[in-house]
Design a protein around this motif. Sequence first.
Motif, mmCIF file in Angstrom:
data_model
loop_
_atom_site.group_PDB
_atom_site.id
_atom_site.type_symbol
_atom_site.label_atom_id
_atom_site.label_comp_id
_atom_site.label_asym_id
_atom_site.label_seq_id
_atom_site.Cartn_x
_atom_site.Cartn_y
_atom_site.Cartn_z
ATOM 1 N N ALA A 52 -1.533 -17.564 -5.147
ATOM 2 C CA ALA A 52 -2.780 -18.005 -4.512
ATOM 3 C C ALA A 52 -3.477 -16.893 -3.731
ATOM 4 N N SER A 53 -2.765 -15.792 -3.480
ATOM 5 C CA SER A 53 -3.353 -14.714 -2.685
ATOM 6 C C SER A 53 -4.433 -13.980 -3.467
ATOM 7 N N GLU A 54 -5.469 -13.568 -2.745
ATOM 8 C CA GLU A 54 -6.532 -12.761 -3.350
ATOM 9 C C GLU A 54 -6.576 -11.361 -2.745
ATOM 10 N N ALA A 55 -5.528 -11.012 -1.992
ATOM 11 C CA ALA A 55 -5.472 -9.692 -1.362
ATOM 12 C C ALA A 55 -5.349 -8.615 -2.433
ATOM 13 N N PRO A 56 -5.909 -7.432 -2.187
ATOM 14 C CA PRO A 56 -5.846 -6.345 -3.177
ATOM 15 C C PRO A 56 -4.410 -5.932 -3.489
ATOM 16 N N LEU A 57 -4.257 -5.311 -4.642
ATOM 17 C CA LEU A 57 -2.956 -4.851 -5.116
ATOM 18 C C LEU A 57 -2.964 -3.351 -5.362
ATOM 19 N N SER A 58 -1.796 -2.750 -5.200
ATOM 20 C CA SER A 58 -1.538 -1.410 -5.699
ATOM 21 C C SER A 58 -0.689 -1.557 -6.950
ATOM 22 N N GLN A 314 -1.064 5.628 5.481
ATOM 23 C CA GLN A 314 -0.028 4.706 5.007
ATOM 24 C C GLN A 314 1.026 5.481 4.218
ATOM 25 N N ARG A 315 2.149 4.812 3.951
ATOM 26 C CA ARG A 315 3.209 5.437 3.162
ATOM 27 C C ARG A 315 3.813 4.391 2.241
ATOM 28 N N ASN A 316 3.995 4.773 0.962
ATOM 29 C CA ASN A 316 4.613 3.876 -0.007
ATOM 30 C C ASN A 316 5.434 4.700 -0.991
ATOM 31 N N PHE A 317 5.793 4.099 -2.127
ATOM 32 C CA PHE A 317 6.664 4.778 -3.081
ATOM 33 C C PHE A 317 6.040 6.055 -3.643
ATOM 34 N N GLN A 318 4.721 6.189 -3.582
ATOM 35 C CA GLN A 318 4.066 7.406 -4.060
ATOM 36 C C GLN A 318 3.899 8.446 -2.954
ATOM 37 N N GLY A 319 4.400 8.150 -1.755
ATOM 38 C CA GLY A 319 4.253 9.074 -0.638
ATOM 39 C C GLY A 319 3.162 8.612 0.297
ATOM 40 N N TYR A 320 2.413 9.547 0.883
ATOM 41 C CA TYR A 320 1.349 9.195 1.821
ATOM 42 C C TYR A 320 0.101 8.740 1.070
ATOM 43 N N SER A 321 -0.617 7.800 1.674
ATOM 44 C CA SER A 321 -1.788 7.213 1.033
ATOM 45 C C SER A 321 -2.829 6.888 2.089
ATOM 46 N N THR A 322 -4.095 6.833 1.653
ATOM 47 C CA THR A 322 -5.182 6.433 2.554
ATOM 48 C C THR A 322 -5.515 4.955 2.412
ATOM 49 N N GLN A 323 -4.870 4.283 1.478
ATOM 50 C CA GLN A 323 -5.164 2.870 1.252
ATOM 51 C C GLN A 323 -4.460 2.003 2.277
ATOM 52 N N ALA A 324 -5.152 0.936 2.692
ATOM 53 C CA ALA A 324 -4.544 -0.030 3.591
ATOM 54 C C ALA A 324 -3.308 -0.614 2.923
ATOM 55 N N GLU A 325 -2.340 -1.027 3.743
ATOM 56 C CA GLU A 325 -1.085 -1.534 3.199
ATOM 57 C C GLU A 325 -1.349 -2.718 2.269
ATOM 58 N N THR A 326 -0.847 -2.633 1.048
ATOM 59 C CA THR A 326 -1.043 -3.681 0.059
ATOM 60 C C THR A 326 0.292 -3.990 -0.613
ATOM 61 N N ASP A 327 0.345 -5.120 -1.277
ATOM 62 C CA ASP A 327 1.474 -5.357 -2.169
ATOM 63 C C ASP A 327 1.398 -4.344 -3.303
ATOM 64 N N MET A 328 2.573 -3.897 -3.751
ATOM 65 C CA MET A 328 2.622 -2.950 -4.856
ATOM 66 C C MET A 328 3.335 -3.596 -6.033
ATOM 67 N N LEU A 329 2.672 -3.608 -7.169
ATOM 68 C CA LEU A 329 3.221 -4.162 -8.387
ATOM 69 C C LEU A 329 3.558 -3.013 -9.319
ATOM 70 N N ALA A 330 4.792 -3.001 -9.847
ATOM 71 C CA ALA A 330 5.240 -1.923 -10.717
ATOM 72 C C ALA A 330 5.515 -2.461 -12.107
ATOM 73 N N LEU A 331 4.994 -1.776 -13.112
ATOM 74 C CA LEU A 331 5.203 -2.126 -14.512
ATOM 75 C C LEU A 331 5.976 -1.007 -15.193
ATOM 76 N N GLY A 332 6.837 -1.393 -16.141
ATOM 77 C CA GLY A 332 7.558 -0.393 -16.901
ATOM 78 C C GLY A 332 8.998 -0.253 -16.460
ATOM 79 N N VAL A 333 9.756 0.464 -17.266
ATOM 80 C CA VAL A 333 11.175 0.646 -17.019
ATOM 81 C C VAL A 333 11.392 1.308 -15.660
ATOM 82 N N SER A 334 12.324 0.780 -14.870
ATOM 83 C CA SER A 334 12.748 1.274 -13.546
ATOM 84 C C SER A 334 11.721 1.056 -12.446
#
Length: 463
Positions: A52-58, A314-334
Motif C-alpha cells: 500500500a505504500s507509495e514512498a519512493p524506492l531505490s 545518506q549511506r546504503n549498500f552502494q556507499g554514500y548517497s544524496t538520496q533521502a532514505e528509501t526502501d531498497m529493492l534488489a533484483l538478481g542473484v545475491s
Amino acid sequence: MSAFNAQSIQWDADLIEKYNVQGPRYTSYPTAAQFHDISAAVASEHYHRQAASEAPLSLYVHIPFCRHLCYYCGCNKVAAKSRSRGDEYLAWLEREMALMSHNFGQRPITQLHLGGGTPTFLTVDQMRQLLDRLSIYFDWNPAHFPGEYSIELDPRETSADMLELLHQRGFNRLSFGIQDFNHQTQVAIHRIQPKSVVEPLVQQARHLAFESISFDLIYGLPYQTVNRFDATLDEVLELAPDRISLYNYAHLPDRFVAQRRISSDSLPAADEKLRILQHCIITLQKAGYVYIGMDHFAKRDDRLVSALADGSLQRNFQGYSTQAETDMLALGVSGISQVQGAFIQNHSQLDPFYAALKQGTLPVQRGYFLTRDDQMRRDIINQLACQGQIDLGAVAKRFGLDANQDFKREWQQLLELEQDGLVRLKQHHITVTALGRLLLRPILMVFDAYLSTDNRQRYSRVM
C-alpha cells in the motif's frame, strides 16, 4: 546539520597503527554476517505488507557476469565468455521483476544502480531489453522523477553505443573501475586497461553531459609503491573524475579463490601500503577533492559535498548517497533488499536462483528482521557515518531508554577514543573530530552489538 565539512583530514601514524583493526564497512547494520536462512513465503508476506505504500524506492540490479576474471575481486561474479548467458539471465530476471512488481510496481524509482560482475557484459541490445523491462514492471521514469541513476562500467567492455543508450535512458552517473594504471599491477591482477582505453570513454561521457563520473581505485595491490601509484594519480587527475572511491585491497585467499593467483610476496608491505594511502589523501585534497568519508572523495561542487555540509548525506549498500532514505529493492542473484526493517537476500548461485523462479517463487535464500535494538544502533551508526555527530540522550529518549545506563558500556569505550582525539564528548553528545574522520569505522564499531574478536576475521582492516 553535519559536524563534517570540507576541512582536511588529519593523519596520525601512531593512532592509525593502534586503530587499524579489522571491522565492517557498515553499508548496513546489522551486517550480512547476521543473516540466516528464511523462506520465500516469509519474504513474500513481508513484501505484501508494503504494497500500500507509495514512498519512493531505490532499485539495485545485479548482473553477475564478467568476461575476464579479475584476481583481486571479492564480488559475486560468474566468469562467462558467451554473451548468450546474458539472454538466459535476463529471461529469469524478468520473472523476478513480475513477482516483485505485484507489491512494488506502483512505487516511483528515484534511485537505480546496476552493478555486478559487470553490467556491461550485456550487449547494447540486451541492456536495452533490461531497461525496457524495468520500465514495464516498475514506475521508473527519470524524466518525471529526478534522482540518481547509475551504473558500474568495465572500460574494457564498454562501447560508445552503450554510453549513448545509457544517456538516452536517463542514466546520469557512471562509475569506472580503474583500480590502477600501472601495467605491472594490471598484469598481476588480470585487468589490463591503460589510460588510452579509459580516456575516450570519459571524453564521450563528458560530451553526453553525464552529471557525474566516478573512478574506483584500489591501494594495496601487487607491485604498488608510493611512486608508482603517484603516476596513476597523475593520470586520474588528468581525467578529472567528479568522484573517487579509494578502496583498501583485502587479501583473503581463503575466502576468494581467485585471489590465490596473486602472490603474497608481490603485495606492498603494511607500512608501504599506509604510505600509499597517506600520499593519496594529501594528493587528492591538494587537487581540490573533499573527503566525504570511508574511502569516498568528491569535487567541491559535487552534490555529495553539499549533502555532507547540510546534513542530508545518506549511506546504503552502494556507499554514500544524496538520496533521502528509501526502501531498497534488489533484483538478481545475491541481491540484498532492505525494506522496512528487514534485509532479504537472493540466492548467491545461479542454479538455485533460476530453480526458485522456475517454481514461481521469489529466489530468496537469507535475511534478517531488525529488532528494536538493531534499529536504534543502525540509526546511531548511520548518523555518525554521515553527519559525524549524535545526541545519545535524544536517541535514548526516542527508544524509551536511559542514556546513562543503557549506553554505559559504549560510553566507556568512547572515553578512550576521546583521549586519543577521535571524538569529543559533552554530556550525551558525540562529535567526530577531523582526526576521527579517517578512523570512522572503529568509532562505529563501538555501537555494534554483534562484533566480537572472533568474527572480525571476516572483515578487512580499516586501512
